[in-house]
Design an enzyme around this catalytic site. Structure first.
Site, PDB file in Angstrom:
ATOM      1  N   ASP A  12     -10.454 145.696  -9.559  1.00 46.76           N
ATOM      2  CA  ASP A  12     -11.354 146.512  -8.790  1.00 46.76           C
ATOM      3  C   ASP A  12     -12.255 145.636  -8.357  1.00 46.76           C
ATOM      4  O   ASP A  12     -12.487 144.397  -8.630  1.00 46.76           O
ATOM      5  CB  ASP A  12     -11.914 147.536  -9.543  1.00 46.76           C
ATOM      6  CG  ASP A  12     -12.738 148.041  -8.816  1.00 46.76           C
ATOM      7  OD1 ASP A  12     -12.536 148.792  -7.734  1.00 46.76           O
ATOM      8  OD2 ASP A  12     -14.101 148.470  -9.288  1.00 46.76           O
ATOM      9  N   ASP A  14     -16.061 146.389  -6.377  1.00 47.47           N
ATOM     10  CA  ASP A  14     -17.601 146.893  -6.458  1.00 47.47           C
ATOM     11  C   ASP A  14     -17.769 147.391  -7.801  1.00 47.47           C
ATOM     12  O   ASP A  14     -16.989 148.239  -8.544  1.00 47.47           O
ATOM     13  CB  ASP A  14     -17.753 148.112  -5.533  1.00 47.47           C
ATOM     14  CG  ASP A  14     -17.932 147.716  -4.071  1.00 47.47           C
ATOM     15  OD1 ASP A  14     -17.781 146.534  -3.711  1.00 47.47           O
ATOM     16  OD2 ASP A  14     -18.002 148.687  -3.211  1.00 47.47           O
ATOM     17  N   ASP A 198     -13.696 149.517 -13.227  1.00 54.27           N
ATOM     18  CA  ASP A 198     -14.847 150.205 -13.848  1.00 54.27           C
ATOM     19  C   ASP A 198     -15.306 151.883 -13.913  1.00 54.27           C
ATOM     20  O   ASP A 198     -16.267 152.257 -14.382  1.00 54.27           O
ATOM     21  CB  ASP A 198     -16.328 149.564 -13.322  1.00 54.27           C
ATOM     22  CG  ASP A 198     -16.692 149.843 -12.018  1.00 54.27           C
ATOM     23  OD1 ASP A 198     -15.678 149.589 -11.147  1.00 54.27           O
ATOM     24  OD2 ASP A 198     -17.555 150.396 -11.705  1.00 54.27           O
TER      25      ASP A 198
END
Length: 259
Positions: A12, A14, A198
């Site tokens: 991932d 961001d 996250d």
């Protein structure tokens, strides 16, 4: 120096590889360099558009690698993997939702580039690239949880699903990061896969990989305990963003490719 192990890393962006506030990945550069030395595949997996991802790949020296764009709704770097259902069709379906619900969802298509820039911290030019969408629509939800459940149901009647990410609620025709990840695995045939993320929309990807890393992000609620954590297959970082990413990847590489 390399060995024969083929490792594919799905990450991932961001809040994971990119800092939540600055979008910098500088802190992760040592681990990225080490992955490059070992000729590991690094597959970016993000809600970002193909236009955004291509620029990032170029900056990170990852050009030519596959990437999962718009939360897996699309793929670049592989042949024959695009979704037949488009952003235009998605926006048309969104406008079929009852107005009492539709009014609570403000998507990128409802915003100006200046709005997106203000909301995300991106430059106006980068915000315009974020609006160059092919398959999915991120946005903000301003209603309550009960209304949100009703919104989900209304969208599902038209084949549209929604996933919560680090910042946005993203609508799509149902393909996820994990679905796109499967296509890439079939194409690359790695010996081992590692995934880092996250947010809730990273969970399936984390669980599908051989090894997973939940990167700390103090800007949103902790992810629930995942099944793979009990046997150590999935770990969590103490440090957020690219700092935690760098530490976790280097520790894994220490085991796989001792230098």
């Amino acid at each position: 120096m390399t060995n024969s192990l083929k490792l594919a890393v799905f990450t991932d962006l961001d809040g994971t590889l990119l800092d939540h506030d600055t979008y910098s990945w500088d802190a992760a550069q040592p681990a990225l360099d080490r992955l490059a030395r070992q000729q590991c595949s690094v597959i970016l997996a993000s809600s970002k558009t193909a236009a955004e991802i291509l620029l990032l790949q170029d900056s990170m020296a990852l050009s030519g690698q596959p990437a999962l764009v718009e939360n897996g709704s699309g793929l670049i770097g592989l042949v024959g993997t695009h979704s037949p259902r488009t952003y235009t069709a998605l926006r048309e379906i969104l406008d079929l939702v009852p107005q009492t619900l539709r009014a609570h969802f403000r998507g990128f298509g409802d915003m100006s580039a200046e709005d997106v820039s203000s909301l995300t911290g991106l430059s106006p030019k980068a915000a315009a690239l974020a609006q160059t969408r092919d398959y999915s629509e991120p946005g903000l939800w301003s209603g309550g949880e009960e209304e949100l459940r009703t919104f989900y149901t209304a969208l599902a009647q038209h084949g549209v699903s929604a996933q919560r990410g680090g910042r946005f609620l993203t609508l799509s025709f149902g393909r996820t990061k994990a679905d796109a990840m499967t296509h890439v695995i079939h194409a690359l045939k790695p010996d081992l896969t590692l995934a880092l993320g996250d947010a809730p929309n990273d969970v399936e990807m984390l669980e599908r990989a051989d090894l997973g890393v939940i990167v700390a992000n103090p800007h949103h609620a902790l992810l629930p305990m995942l099944a793979g954590e009990r046997d150590g297959r999935i770990i969590r970082t103490r440090d957020p963003g690219p700092v935690g990413w760098n530490i976790a990847v280097n520790e894994i590489l220490d085991r796989l490719f001792p230098e």
